[in-house]
Write a protein that holds these residues in place. Structure first.
Motif, PDB file in Angstrom:
ATOM      1  N   TYR A 188      42.123  35.927  42.873  1.00 38.07           N
ATOM      2  CA  TYR A 188      40.842  36.318  42.298  1.00 38.07           C
ATOM      3  C   TYR A 188      39.878  35.150  42.158  1.00 38.07           C
ATOM      4  O   TYR A 188      38.663  35.322  42.273  1.00 38.07           O
ATOM      5  CB  TYR A 188      41.056  36.956  40.922  1.00 38.07           C
ATOM      6  N   TYR A 205      36.037  40.026  40.592  1.00 35.39           N
ATOM      7  CA  TYR A 205      35.944  40.240  39.144  1.00 35.39           C
ATOM      8  C   TYR A 205      36.040  41.726  38.845  1.00 35.39           C
ATOM      9  O   TYR A 205      35.994  42.570  39.750  1.00 35.39           O
ATOM     10  CB  TYR A 205      34.636  39.655  38.594  1.00 35.39           C
ATOM     11  N   SER A 206      36.194  42.051  37.581  1.00 31.95           N
ATOM     12  CA  SER A 206      36.229  43.441  37.137  1.00 31.95           C
ATOM     13  C   SER A 206      34.896  43.783  36.494  1.00 31.95           C
ATOM     14  O   SER A 206      34.449  43.083  35.581  1.00 31.95           O
ATOM     15  CB  SER A 206      37.365  43.653  36.136  1.00 31.95           C
ATOM     16  N   ASP A 207      34.251  44.852  37.001  1.00 30.05           N
ATOM     17  CA  ASP A 207      32.953  45.228  36.422  1.00 30.05           C
ATOM     18  C   ASP A 207      33.045  46.418  35.479  1.00 30.05           C
ATOM     19  O   ASP A 207      32.073  46.725  34.793  1.00 30.05           O
ATOM     20  CB  ASP A 207      31.911  45.468  37.517  1.00 30.05           C
ATOM     21  N   TRP A 208      34.172  47.108  35.445  1.00 29.45           N
ATOM     22  CA  TRP A 208      34.387  48.108  34.406  1.00 29.45           C
ATOM     23  C   TRP A 208      35.866  48.459  34.326  1.00 29.45           C
ATOM     24  O   TRP A 208      36.620  48.268  35.273  1.00 29.45           O
ATOM     25  CB  TRP A 208      33.553  49.374  34.619  1.00 29.45           C
ATOM     26  N   LYS A 209      36.244  48.968  33.182  1.00 26.86           N
ATOM     27  CA  LYS A 209      37.613  49.376  32.936  1.00 26.86           C
ATOM     28  C   LYS A 209      37.605  50.624  32.072  1.00 26.86           C
ATOM     29  O   LYS A 209      36.927  50.671  31.035  1.00 26.86           O
ATOM     30  CB  LYS A 209      38.398  48.261  32.237  1.00 26.86           C
ATOM     31  N   LYS A 213      42.695  51.936  34.158  1.00 32.78           N
ATOM     32  CA  LYS A 213      42.037  51.778  35.458  1.00 32.78           C
ATOM     33  C   LYS A 213      40.976  50.683  35.382  1.00 32.78           C
ATOM     34  O   LYS A 213      40.055  50.758  34.563  1.00 32.78           O
ATOM     35  CB  LYS A 213      41.411  53.087  35.917  1.00 32.78           C
ATOM     36  N   ARG A 214      41.118  49.692  36.253  1.00 33.17           N
ATOM     37  CA  ARG A 214      40.173  48.577  36.303  1.00 33.17           C
ATOM     38  C   ARG A 214      39.556  48.523  37.699  1.00 33.17           C
ATOM     39  O   ARG A 214      40.268  48.528  38.704  1.00 33.17           O
ATOM     40  CB  ARG A 214      40.897  47.265  35.997  1.00 33.17           C
ATOM     41  N   HIS A 215      38.242  48.464  37.768  1.00 32.70           N
ATOM     42  CA  HIS A 215      37.557  48.390  39.045  1.00 32.70           C
ATOM     43  C   HIS A 215      37.299  46.932  39.425  1.00 32.70           C
ATOM     44  O   HIS A 215      36.797  46.159  38.622  1.00 32.70           O
ATOM     45  CB  HIS A 215      36.222  49.141  38.995  1.00 32.70           C
ATOM     46  N   LEU A 216      37.667  46.574  40.659  1.00 31.30           N
ATOM     47  CA  LEU A 216      37.485  45.213  41.148  1.00 31.30           C
ATOM     48  C   LEU A 216      36.288  45.148  42.081  1.00 31.30           C
ATOM     49  O   LEU A 216      36.030  46.076  42.853  1.00 31.30           O
ATOM     50  CB  LEU A 216      38.735  44.729  41.885  1.00 31.30           C
ATOM     51  N   ASP A 311      35.746  39.090  34.005  1.00 39.51           N
ATOM     52  CA  ASP A 311      35.134  40.416  33.939  1.00 39.51           C
ATOM     53  C   ASP A 311      33.697  40.318  33.476  1.00 39.51           C
ATOM     54  O   ASP A 311      33.265  39.332  32.893  1.00 39.51           O
ATOM     55  CB  ASP A 311      35.938  41.354  33.036  1.00 39.51           C
ATOM     56  N   ILE A 314      30.412  46.474  31.329  1.00 37.86           N
ATOM     57  CA  ILE A 314      29.930  47.642  32.055  1.00 37.86           C
ATOM     58  C   ILE A 314      28.440  47.867  31.818  1.00 37.86           C
ATOM     59  O   ILE A 314      27.739  48.420  32.682  1.00 37.86           O
ATOM     60  CB  ILE A 314      30.751  48.905  31.664  1.00 37.86           C
TER      61      ILE A 314
END
Length: 343
Positions: A188, A205-209, A213-216, A311, A314
């Motif tokens: 990452y 990076y993660s822009d929402w969780k 569930k984590r979005h990359l 992260d 959101i």
């Protein structure tokens, strides 16, 4: 310790839909310069922005396209980038090698995974890399010390090939774009040695969780708002992440109605993001060093095996999503209104 911020630009021509329809032709300089009304809104805009804010960038310049473009239009582009004070490093899209064969339309119809480095035999990858090294020598630019694969495709054979040809640094990994499935390549951030090559991944990076569930997402100019970039850079600095790699392309600074880029307009959103990022790096140069990737990788301080997943909230992602959808629709409308009349 300052965090090195490396803006990396994949500088390449376009197949232009030729593999799907042999009557179409690949796109050369216009895919890089992106001229709109006599002004370069792609590479020209980027070079002007970097110069204004004293940013050194890394341009990964594609070479396999020489199999099609016999007049070598990428040579003067590489020289202009170098003369502007930026790093010129190697980029390869294997699909261009089909143009070395007269029956390329037939091969394009039947062959699969034309542009993949993943799953490619070691010797094939070595030959592609050597083609790039030889091209740089022919162009009269310094031998490449860093490499990025087309579509960020990679596997162990690619890293072995890089080691064999003597390219010590790479930026082939962006987990949110392509993941081999191998845990050793779920990188990452930071820098990581693989088969003797120091990999500097594009920041994922993660822009929402939501729940588990984590979005990359990959850190790109086209897909990341400036507010998100600022949050991520601040978090990277606070965590003493030594190196942050950002990805972009010249053609992302225009909107077009067709694959030939024959009718275009400037992309105000991505252009504004790059301006804001470069101004921010200049204003905060006590904490951030906007530098070339190979220069950063040579510094022992950047040898950091940590693999942090940063992260962004959101509430920064949602406005970005709305802006991009709205501006894309507006761009299509504006281009339709200014489309030249048919002859």
């Amino acid at each position: 310790m300052r965090t090195r911020v490396c803006i990396t630009i994949d500088t390449e021509f376009s197949i232009g839909g030729a593999f799907a329809d042999a009557s179409r032709i690949p796109v050369g300089e216009q895919n890089v310069w992106c001229n709109v009304n006599g002004r370069s809104e792609g590479l020209g805009f980027m070079l002007d922005t970097f110069r204004r804010h004293h940013v050194e960038a890394t341009f990964f310049v594609e070479t396999v396209q020489r199999h099609y473009f016999k007049n070598d239009p990428m040579r003067p582009i590489a020289h202009q980038i170098r003369d502007a004070g930026h790093e010129v490093q190697l980029h390869s899209h294997p699909c261009w090698s089909l143009f070395a064969h007269q029956d390329w339309p037939e091969r394009a119809r039947v062959q699969r995974r034309l542009d993949d480095f993943a799953g490619r035999p070691l010797e094939d990858s070595v030959q592609l890399l050597q083609q790039g090294i030889d091209t740089f020598a022919d162009w009269g630019v310094d031998r490449p010390t860093a490499f990025r694969s087309g579509n960020l495709q990679h596997d162990e054979n690619l890293f072995k090939a890089l080691a064999r040809v003597g390219i010590p640094y790479s930026s082939n990994v962006a987990v949110a774009v392509f993941h081999t499935g191998q845990p050793d390549y779920a990188l990452y951030s930071g820098t990581h040695e693989r088969h003797g090559v120091l990999e500097c991944p594009v920041l994922t990076y993660s822009d929402w969780k939501v729940g588990p569930k984590r979005h990359l997402k990959a850190l790109t100019i086209a897909g990341t708002s400036f507010s998100e970039m600022r949050v991520l850079l601040e978090k990277a600095y606070a965590a003493e992440v030594p190196l942050v790699v950002i990805l972009t392309h010249p053609f992302e600074y225009v909107q077009s109605t067709d694959s030939q880029y024959s009718h275009t307009r400037r992309h105000a959103v991505t252009q504004q993001r790059l301006k804001q990022l470069c101004a921010y790096l200049e204003q905060n140069d006590d904490r951030f060093d906007a530098c070339g990737m190979a220069r950063a990788a040579r510094d022992p301080v950047c040898r950091d095996g940590r693999n942090l997943l940063l992260d962004s909230p959101i509430w920064h992602a949602l406005p970005r999503m709305g802006t991009q959808v709205a501006y894309d629709r507006f761009g299509r409308f504006a281009l339709a209104c200014t489309r030249p009349a048919a002859a």
